[in-house]
Design a protein around this motif. Structure first.
Motif, short mmCIF file in Angstrom:
data_model
loop_
_atom_site.label_atom_id
_atom_site.label_comp_id
_atom_site.label_asym_id
_atom_site.label_seq_id
_atom_site.Cartn_x
_atom_site.Cartn_y
_atom_site.Cartn_z
N PRO A 303 0.72 -1.50 0.06
CA PRO A 303 -0.25 -0.12 0.25
C PRO A 303 0.97 0.97 0.04
CG PRO A 303 -0.63 -1.65 1.92
CD PRO A 303 0.49 -1.99 0.92
N ILE A 304 0.47 2.38 -0.59
CA ILE A 304 0.90 3.43 -0.90
C ILE A 304 0.30 4.76 -0.52
CG2 ILE A 304 3.26 2.76 -2.24
CD1 ILE A 304 1.14 4.41 -4.71
N GLY A 305 0.77 5.49 0.00
CA GLY A 305 0.03 6.74 0.77
C GLY A 305 -0.43 8.37 -0.54
N SER A 306 1.12 8.10 -1.25
CA SER A 306 1.44 9.32 -1.74
C SER A 306 2.68 8.53 -3.03
CB SER A 306 2.43 10.34 -1.25
OG SER A 306 2.33 11.41 -2.02
N HIS A 307 2.72 9.60 -3.94
CA HIS A 307 3.21 9.20 -5.53
C HIS A 307 4.68 8.95 -5.78
CE1 HIS A 307 2.58 8.83 -9.52
NE2 HIS A 307 4.05 8.72 -9.67
N VAL A 316 8.48 7.65 2.73
CA VAL A 316 7.30 8.31 4.83
C VAL A 316 5.75 7.79 3.69
CG1 VAL A 316 8.25 10.03 6.04
CG2 VAL A 316 7.01 10.74 3.16
N ASP A 317 5.28 7.09 4.68
CA ASP A 317 3.95 5.91 4.82
C ASP A 317 2.97 7.41 5.32
OD1 ASP A 317 1.87 4.40 5.18
OD2 ASP A 317 2.69 2.86 6.68
N LEU A 318 2.68 7.00 4.47
CA LEU A 318 1.30 8.46 4.39
C LEU A 318 -0.15 7.47 4.35
CD1 LEU A 318 3.10 10.95 2.53
CD2 LEU A 318 2.82 11.71 4.76
N THR A 319 0.02 6.38 4.40
CA THR A 319 -1.25 5.33 3.70
C THR A 319 -2.27 6.29 5.19
OG1 THR A 319 -0.63 3.99 4.94
CG2 THR A 319 -0.71 4.14 3.05
N GLY A 320 -1.96 6.78 6.48
CA GLY A 320 -2.87 6.94 7.40
C GLY A 320 -3.48 8.34 6.79
N ASN A 321 -3.08 8.97 6.20
CA ASN A 321 -3.98 10.43 5.13
C ASN A 321 -4.90 9.67 4.33
OD1 ASN A 321 -2.00 12.46 6.64
ND2 ASN A 321 -1.25 12.60 5.01
N LEU A 449 1.36 16.25 -1.85
CA LEU A 449 0.06 15.46 -2.24
C LEU A 449 -0.44 14.69 -1.75
CD1 LEU A 449 3.26 13.99 -5.29
CD2 LEU A 449 1.55 15.83 -4.95
N SER A 450 -0.05 14.01 -1.11
CA SER A 450 -0.94 12.55 0.29
C SER A 450 -2.34 13.85 0.46
CB SER A 450 0.06 12.05 1.09
OG SER A 450 -0.60 11.92 2.04
N GLU A 451 -1.53 15.03 1.50
CA GLU A 451 -2.25 15.95 1.57
C GLU A 451 -3.73 16.49 1.27
OE1 GLU A 451 -0.08 18.47 4.31
OE2 GLU A 451 0.10 16.79 5.57
N ASP A 452 -2.85 16.48 -0.15
CA ASP A 452 -3.58 17.22 -1.51
C ASP A 452 -4.86 16.89 -2.31
OD1 ASP A 452 -3.60 20.13 -1.53
OD2 ASP A 452 -2.81 20.56 -3.02
N ASN A 455 -4.23 11.94 -6.12
CA ASN A 455 -4.92 10.98 -6.53
C ASN A 455 -5.18 9.93 -5.80
OD1 ASN A 455 -5.01 11.73 -9.72
ND2 ASN A 455 -2.74 11.62 -9.84
N GLY A 456 -5.66 9.32 -6.30
CA GLY A 456 -5.82 8.39 -4.75
C GLY A 456 -5.05 6.89 -5.04
N TYR A 457 -4.18 6.85 -4.16
CA TYR A 457 -2.82 6.09 -4.38
C TYR A 457 -3.48 4.92 -3.99
CZ TYR A 457 -1.31 10.43 -5.44
OH TYR A 457 -0.60 11.53 -5.08
N LEU A 458 -2.96 3.69 -4.15
CA LEU A 458 -3.66 2.18 -4.45
C LEU A 458 -1.85 1.80 -3.70
CD1 LEU A 458 -5.29 1.45 -7.57
CD2 LEU A 458 -6.13 2.83 -5.05
N PHE A 459 -1.93 1.04 -4.62
CA PHE A 459 -0.37 0.61 -3.90
C PHE A 459 0.87 0.61 -5.05
CE2 PHE A 459 -3.36 -2.45 -6.92
CZ PHE A 459 -2.33 -2.84 -7.57
#
Lengths: 492, 271
Positions: A303-307, A316-321, A449-452, A455-459
């Motif tokens: 899983p990824i939370g950003s590009h 950095v693991d941003l999947t929590g966002n 990118l994550s906080e904006d 896109n939907g970051y999948l994996f």
């Protein structure tokens, strides 16, 4: 059957078995996609690099299987203090496969050709900072940059930056002449490409005498060809559901690695209602990544939370966002004035991560009231409608270029994210050579990118390869599109 | 009633019933995914197991029947509603330029391999159930036009038609009042056969991804999805495959049985 033909058949069968026992100096490698032509410096098709990168063509620097960048045709280099001048010392005694010698003139030719006005290079951005390439002497070339570029050595390692010779450039698309440990032998279109060992290689020679690339696009046919042992290895196996069977079979080994492919649910940031960050955030919270990885990829993928690729040190693991929270998604939609949901389109290109992942995404979006109409498209249509036409709401795609977070600084790029702050940050990053500072900047970029919720970051797409048990030296990961066979051999 | 007719009708009714019931009840919601419960073999909770997304296959097959029947039915409807009037007209004006025009036009459509043209149509106008219906429907037109014209031609020579003409009825009225009822049995039989071919064509188009689009379940797409999983989850392919076989077999048997049953000559022989 007459006696004579019986004897013939028996003797040829004997000859075949005898041949198989000795012939461990060649390999048949299967891949899904066939290259459209054989010039890695003038097309975006990853399949070209898959066959030719490192095997036939080399650049000044090169990627290793672990993603590190090491010297290639340049044995060493000096960087001026202002970061603007790179002086490369070339390896001595390098010849192209047609017998001509590699010198600084070939390097200048290759880089000038790639960055020329009329160049069809797919990654011209790699060379954008070059202001001049000068030949100092036959073994030395000096590259002057217009502004410092911290990732310049990395850029030169790409398949799009390999060194070609002016003598052979006219026929490069059908008869590629490089400097690699293998030389191109034959291409039977629609079936295979043969390479053979380059006896005059400047570096560590290839262990295998010859290699054949076969192209099998259909996942079912891919499965049968490996099971029937028609191919020795399948790089980038297309059907993750079949991997457990290979793992359970002692005849095969399975290599599970990582690619540079950030698989994302791309959102058209300019199209209403996705121009509202609340709606994009709602989409992000409506998606359950683990379900998609399990359902579409049978568990393969991170899983990824950003590009950004998880195996990169700056990750950095941003999947929590964007944790899976359908209630929150509904609340966000209500806040955006879309309590009743809305309808949009979901364009899906052919790979199973997109087609299967898309079905799951559509089902999950439906749970929060977003009705995404699935439109299955072929690649040509995807490029036309989505990538160039920007006529889409949502799409699923894996961005397989290494370190490609810079695409978010291009407002005209197909998902049309336009954020001045981010663009300045990318300019900063390009101008920074200090490794620690670069890490900080890259982490900031990921967070933006994550906080904006761009896109939907999948994996992160997994690299799945299957090979016969005796094959060794294949890349597990795919830091770039490549099937580097130069170190591959058979175990005894 | 022949044995064929009974078995055929029973199988077809079963499928029709499944499709109708699916409007009001299915064991599970066919669209709801439950990925942790994926790839179950048939069991007490999921009677036919679950697919690779953990959806209930029994529910999907039921709703898939709906898709198949709807596509085939409308396609046959298109074929009949255009083909029969064309055939009647051609027969009524037999030998005229109009007859030639209609029948050569039919030959033209017939000459194309139907599934290839169906793929072309869906490729141009986009994949989807509606375009699949149109594509399959177009190829039903010449089938009905031909059979209608052929059967009508011999009728036009009969005395009762002559009587009708003498009494002053026009061509259109004779076609509708005298010809059509006398060829209805033929058309019904042909309709059944075209219906089963329509189901097959729909499955074929869905299999190559040009039929009903996800999330609408379709037997052909279930087959295509199952293809890479046959080696470890054969039920994923066997179940929709069997559904197609049962439906097509049922309709063909029913068509055969109907033909025997409706054929006046055979009926006389039986009594």
């Amino acid at each position: 059957m007459s006696l004579k033909s019986l004897i013939l058949a028996a003797s040829s069968a004997l000859a075949l078995t005898a041949g198989a026992a000795v012939a461990k100096d060649s390999i048949i490698v299967a891949m899904q996609l066939e290259p459209p032509h054989l010039d890695p410096t003038s097309a975006a098709a990853g399949a070209i690099d898959s066959v030719l990168y490192s095997n036939v063509f080399e650049g000044l620097t090169r990627f290793m299987g672990d993603g590190s960048v090491v010297p290639g045709l340049a044995k060493s280099w000096e960087i001026s203090d202002d970061g603007l001048t790179y002086t490369f010392n070339l390896q001595a005694g390098v010849t192209f496969h047609d017998g001509t010698t590699l010198d600084a003139g070939d390097v200048k030719f290759s880089l000038d050709r790639a960055r020329a006005e009329d160049s069809t290079n797919a990654q011209k951005a790699l060379f954008a900072d070059i202001s001049e390439v000068t030949v100092v002497d036959p073994q030395t070339v000096k590259i002057t940059l217009a502004e410092p570029n911290g990732s310049f050595l990395f850029n030169l390692a790409w398949g799009d930056a390999v060194i070609v010779a002016p003598e052979s450039i006219d026929n490069i698309k059908t008869n590629p002449i490089g400097t690699g440990a293998f030389k191109f032998a034959n291409w039977v279109q629609g079936d295979r490409i043969d390479l053979e060992k380059n006896a005059d290689y400047w570096g560590t020679p290839a262990i295998l005498n010859s290699a054949t690339f076969k192209f099998i696009s259909d996942p079912t046919a891919a499965f049968s060809s490996v099971m029937a042992e028609d191919v020795d290895a399948f790089i980038g196996f297309p059907a993750p559901e079949n991997i457990p069977q290979f793992e359970a079979d002692p005849r095969f080994q399975v290599l599970v690695g990582s690619t540079e492919g950030e698989t994302i649910l791309s959102i058209n940031n300019k199209q209403a209602p996705f121009d509202n960050v609340l709606v994009r955030q709602a989409v992000a919270h409506a998606i359950d990544r683990q379900s998609i990885i399990d359902g579409a990829m049978f568990g393969y993928g991170t899983p990824i939370g950003s590009h950004f690729a998880p195996h990169n040190p700056a990750y950095v693991d941003l999947t929590g966002n964007s944790a899976y929270d359908p209630e929150k998604a509904k609340a966000l939609l209500a806040e955006a004035g879309l309590a009743d949901g809305f309808a949009t389109t979901l364009h899906l290109p052919p790979p199973s991560y997109a087609r299967r992942g898309g079905e799951i995404v559509a089902a999950q979006l439906a749970q929060v009231g977003i009705k995404a109409e699935i439109i299955n498209v072929e690649w040509a249509q995807w490029l036309e409608t989505v990538f160039r036409g920007k006529n889409f709401g949502l799409t699923i795609i894996s961005h397989t270029e290494p370190m490609d977070i810079g695409i978010y600084a291009r407002p005209e790029y197909y998902f049309q994210y336009d954020n001045k702050g981010f663009q300045e940050l990318m300019a900063d990053l390009n101008g920074t050579t200090d490794p620690d500072k670069r890490v900080t900047l890259m982490q900031q970029a990921q967070t933006i990118l994550s906080e904006d919720y761009v896109n939907g970051y999948l994996f992160q797409l997994a690299q799945l390869s299957v090979a016969k048990a005796g094959v060794q030296g294949l890349w597990t990961n795919a830091p770039t599109q490549a099937a580097d066979l130069t170190a591959v051999s058979w175990a005894d | 009633m022949t044995r064929n007719l009974i078995i055929g009708t029973a199988l077809s009714s079963l499928v029709l019933l499944a499709a109708l019931v699916s409007f009001v009840w299915t064991p599970f919601d066919h669209a709801v995914m439950n990925i942790p419960a994926k790839l179950q073999t048939p069991n007490l909770s999921h009677w036919l197991g679950t697919d690779h997304f953990g959806r209930d296959i029994f529910s999907m097959v039921m709703v898939g029947a709906r898709t198949s029947i709807a596509v085939a039915l409308v396609a046959v409807g298109i074929g009949m509603s255009i083909g029969i009037p064309l055939g009647l007209t051609a027969a009524a004006r037999s030998g005229s330029g109009l007859d030639e025009l209609i029948m050569r036009g039919n030959d033209l459509v017939f000459a194309f391999p139907s599934l290839v043209i169906a793929i072309l149509i869906t490729a141009i106008f986009g994949a989807g159930a509606v375009n699949a219906i149109i594509a399959i429907g177009i190829f039903n037109i010449p089938v009905f036009a031909r059979i209608t014209r052929g059967a009508s031609l011999s009728l036009w020579q009969r005395e009762f038609i002559l009587a009708a003409r003498v009494s002053g009825k026009g061509l259109a009225r004779i076609s509708a009042e005298h010809i059509l009822p006398n060829i209805a049995n033929l058309l019904i039989v042909q309709g059944t056969i075209q219906f089963s071919l329509g189901i097959l064509a729909e499955a074929g188009l869905s299999y190559v991804g040009l039929g009903a689009q996800p999330p609408t379940p379709s037997w052909g797409r279930m087959l295509a999805d199952a293809q890479t999983m046959v080696s470890f989850a054969p039920h994923l392919a066997l179940i929709p495959g069997s559904a197609i076989i049962v439906t097509v077999l049922g309709l063909n048997l029913m068509g055969d049985g109907l033909r025997d049953w409706l054929d006046p000559k055979l009926r006389v022989a039986r009594t």
